[in-house]
Design an enzyme around this catalytic site. Structure first.
Site, PDB file in Angstrom:
ATOM      1  N   SER B 195       0.841  -1.195   0.000  1.00  0.00           N
ATOM      2  CA  SER B 195       0.000   0.000   0.000  1.00  0.00           C
ATOM      3  C   SER B 195       0.883   1.255   0.000  1.00  0.00           C
ATOM      4  O   SER B 195       1.668   1.432  -0.928  1.00  0.00           O
ATOM      5  CB  SER B 195      -0.952  -0.038   1.201  1.00  0.00           C
ATOM      6  OG  SER B 195      -1.954   0.937   1.068  1.00  0.00           O
ATOM      7  N   ASP B 358      -8.943  -5.413  -4.683  1.00  0.00           N
ATOM      8  CA  ASP B 358      -8.498  -4.176  -4.038  1.00  0.00           C
ATOM      9  C   ASP B 358      -9.395  -3.019  -4.475  1.00  0.00           C
ATOM     10  O   ASP B 358      -9.613  -2.806  -5.659  1.00  0.00           O
ATOM     11  CB  ASP B 358      -7.042  -3.911  -4.459  1.00  0.00           C
ATOM     12  CG  ASP B 358      -6.361  -2.862  -3.618  1.00  0.00           C
ATOM     13  OD1 ASP B 358      -7.045  -1.984  -3.062  1.00  0.00           O
ATOM     14  OD2 ASP B 358      -5.120  -2.919  -3.519  1.00  0.00           O
ATOM     15  N   HIS B 391      -7.918  -5.026  -0.490  1.00  0.00           N
ATOM     16  CA  HIS B 391      -6.638  -4.341  -0.297  1.00  0.00           C
ATOM     17  C   HIS B 391      -5.820  -4.999   0.819  1.00  0.00           C
ATOM     18  O   HIS B 391      -4.616  -5.215   0.689  1.00  0.00           O
ATOM     19  CB  HIS B 391      -6.925  -2.881   0.035  1.00  0.00           C
ATOM     20  CG  HIS B 391      -5.730  -1.983   0.063  1.00  0.00           C
ATOM     21  ND1 HIS B 391      -4.987  -1.699  -1.058  1.00  0.00           N
ATOM     22  CD2 HIS B 391      -5.148  -1.293   1.082  1.00  0.00           C
ATOM     23  CE1 HIS B 391      -4.002  -0.873  -0.737  1.00  0.00           C
ATOM     24  NE2 HIS B 391      -4.079  -0.606   0.549  1.00  0.00           N
TER      25      HIS B 391
END
Lengths: 411, 411
Positions: B195, B358, B391
């Site tokens: 991320s 995601d 995610h």
């Protein structure tokens, strides 16, 4: 780039203000490709906003509305059998203005590209009705007529505020049915709508299968699952955070409505309803004269645009109505054990129009709705909408489905 | 259902509290399938939180930080050449605790499944370093050490607040480089992170190509485009809306921090970082004893869970730091003309780990990053992570990539 820029300008307001359609932008785009001799202007469909009043409506949640009213508009003529009616259902920030113009030269309705004389939903053939929903968002818009938390509670003489009863998508359907019956409608050749409108389409087909011959949910879903329940809660949270909200008691003289919270809520809806290809227009450029790399208070152009667009929308909207609308969406199909149980009641032929870049109701939800209908042996066609606007393609890009809609209505 | 429920419980906090890893949940899951004789407990990797101090750092935006400090931890031993180092970059709500435990029996780091003796990132072979970023969110967490808006400004003796200079992902890289140099590191066998960590990986490979042999961005993107700029702004907006925020001046005695705004911001991050399959666990059930179909103030269980999870997280976090972190993310690659221009500088071998569900950095962004690298003839492997968490699979589901990571590091 010219086309993209035109699209951006045209959609900036169209998606937010129901009476500002994309048709103007499209007409401009077409003009660029047209022959030098300008074509004769298309005949304008004029429509009139009307009021339907009802009394002693018992909500699905068991409350009583002593009196209520919703706005609506029609085009075309109902036949003697009362079975050539089409019902158009609007999206979260929309109202009845799906087609036609209220006066020559004014902006057309949001689905005007597919509704009108000779258009896929042909008003020469069908009696087309569109109504404002209960707790409609556009309370400060002079052409929206609704009953919701901003309406006066006859029991107190003051606006309901948070004393307004919870209403569901099914309640929207029930009130629409009262309206249709008052107009002499016996059957719906088609129920169609986008986004929140698609939820109403599904509820109609499940609740009154004998009424609904054809169903066309655009940018839709067969379920509001926990993930979407959560998103709807995030949409509305800024309103509850605004100190001016005061638990919904902001209608009294001298009080400020929670405009900041409502603007922020609409900003989330505005971005969520779009997709990255739309945003590309802005690039990473800052607001002119600002430098986000050096000053923490400076901003990027896309942030400012979202703020301005949402603030414009907030000025005609009502914060409490937003809360009631998100709840209505959360209660989609709440009276059925499952989506399959609801759909198994349907006798309609279906045309589904999911949008491939939809971030609100991602395309897989539309595909699963199609699978469920197929599993139940219901006739179903699917046309996937494409384009930079994501979810909003189901509103401003609906002309993509013109041929499929003609085919649906051909027999 | 047991597995799902277990997963939910295990991830409820793990994704939010950096020191509460998923490994315990996994261990429990494994125990259920294990032979009756309990296996010997895995040897625990113990790590120590250390402090790196620096002075007179000039930010990329041109401001001067007279003094600063960040926390870090290491495992393994640096070789004489200084070229067996691995740098682990943390996500938005994370800190340096990617691996090991601070004491026997405590929770392991968030990527402990892939980092440790004999694990894919083998601490018997590599010297692994992970640091807290500048303006780290976890200001109230005793084991996070950072310099940011909550730090004391030496010029005034009071916390910086919004006078802290803007910092970028590139600034994070620069301070990490100072740290690595202080440790004698000459080269990075691998830079890896998920991320926001993936953004740091890309910036490292672009800024210091001669340092970076291998790059592993997980749940990453090659660009923060306008659509993501807008989402980051929506993440942080509730903080600015909170009356207790006071333009960042809430550190003084007797003032309340903007906890409600920070909680709401973290609630958005929490849902956005997950996917519908995760949420299915909650179904559409209301909070026990509540009835959202009848009472507008009543809620669904998923809403309450998000609220509780975010409130727990907010208690160790700092609102101004959230604002500086979103800005740092918005400034990803802001010193390059394009992603391609940045990546064309890289000499690394790449392993990309996008997650198919995601919603923050949708999988197509990861796929496009791979395409860009291939177009530039950079060696790149892609393993798409799957699983209900969207995610977050890049954090708690990283073990899916174990074989690919071993292969990346094998030669």
């Amino acid at each position: 780039m010219t086309t993209r820029r035109g699209l951006l300008a045209a959609t900036a307001l169209s998606s937010l203000l129901p009476r500002q359609g994309r048709a103007q932008g499209q007409a401009q785009g077409q003009a660029q490709n047209a022959a030098p001799t300008p074509a004769a202007p298309a005949p304008e469909l004029l429509v009139e906003k009307k009021v339907f009043e009802f009394a002693n409506y018992r909500t699905r949640g068991g409350a009583n509305l002593a009196a209520g009213r919703i706005g609506y508009q029609t085009a075309g003529t109902l036949n003697a059998a009362g079975d050539n009616a089409v019902l158009i259902e609007h999206f979260f920030t929309g109202n009845s203005h799906a087609f036609g113009r209220y006066a020559a030269g004014e902006a057309p309705g949001y689905w005007d590209a597919i509704i009108g004389p000779g258009k896929p939903i042909d008003t020469n053939r069908f009696f087309v009705v569109a109504a404002d929903c209960l707790a409609n968002l556009n309370v400060r818009d002079a052409r929206t007529i609704t009953t919701g938390p901003a309406s006066v509670n006859p029991a107190t003489g003051r606006p309901y505020g948070m004393d307004f009863p919870v209403v569901s998508i099914r309640d929207f359907v029930e009130v629409q049915k009262l309206l249709l019956e008052s107009l002499g409608v016996k059957k719906l050749a088609l129920v169609a709508g986008g986004s929140m409108g698609s939820l109403q389409v599904v509820e109609w087909a499940a609740a009154y299968p004998e009424w609904v011959e054809r169903a066309m949910p655009a940018i839709g879903t067969g379920e509001i699952d926990a993930w979407m329940l959560g998103w709807l809660d995030i949409w509305e949270a800024p309103i509850r955070m605004d100190p001016n909200w005061r638990n919904g008691e902001y209608y009294a003289q001298g009080r400020q409505p929670p405009l900041q919270g409502l603007t922020e809520a609409l900003r989330i809806v505005t971005l969520h309803s779009r997709d990255r290809a739309w945003a590309r227009e802005f690039g990473r450029r800052p607001v002119e004269g600002q430098d986000p790399a050096r000053r923490i208070g400076d901003r990027f152009a896309v942030e400012q645009w979202l703020e301005d667009a949402a603030a414009a929308r907030a000025r005609v909207s009502d914060a409490n109505s937003f809360l009631y609308l998100t709840r209505a969406n959360q209660l989609f199909l709440n009276e059925y054990d499952s989506t399959e149980a609801a759909l198994s009641r349907s006798r309609a032929r279906w045309l589904l129009l999911p949008s491939v870049h939809d971030r609100v109701f991602p395309v897989e939800y539309g595909r699963e709705l199609a699978e469920t209908l197929r599993r139940l042996n219901r006739p179903v066609e699917v046309v996937e909408l494409k384009g930079p606007l994501g979810h909003l393609e189901g509103v401003v890009g609906i002309a993509q489905a013109a041929d499929a809609i003609r085919a649906l209505l051909a027999h």
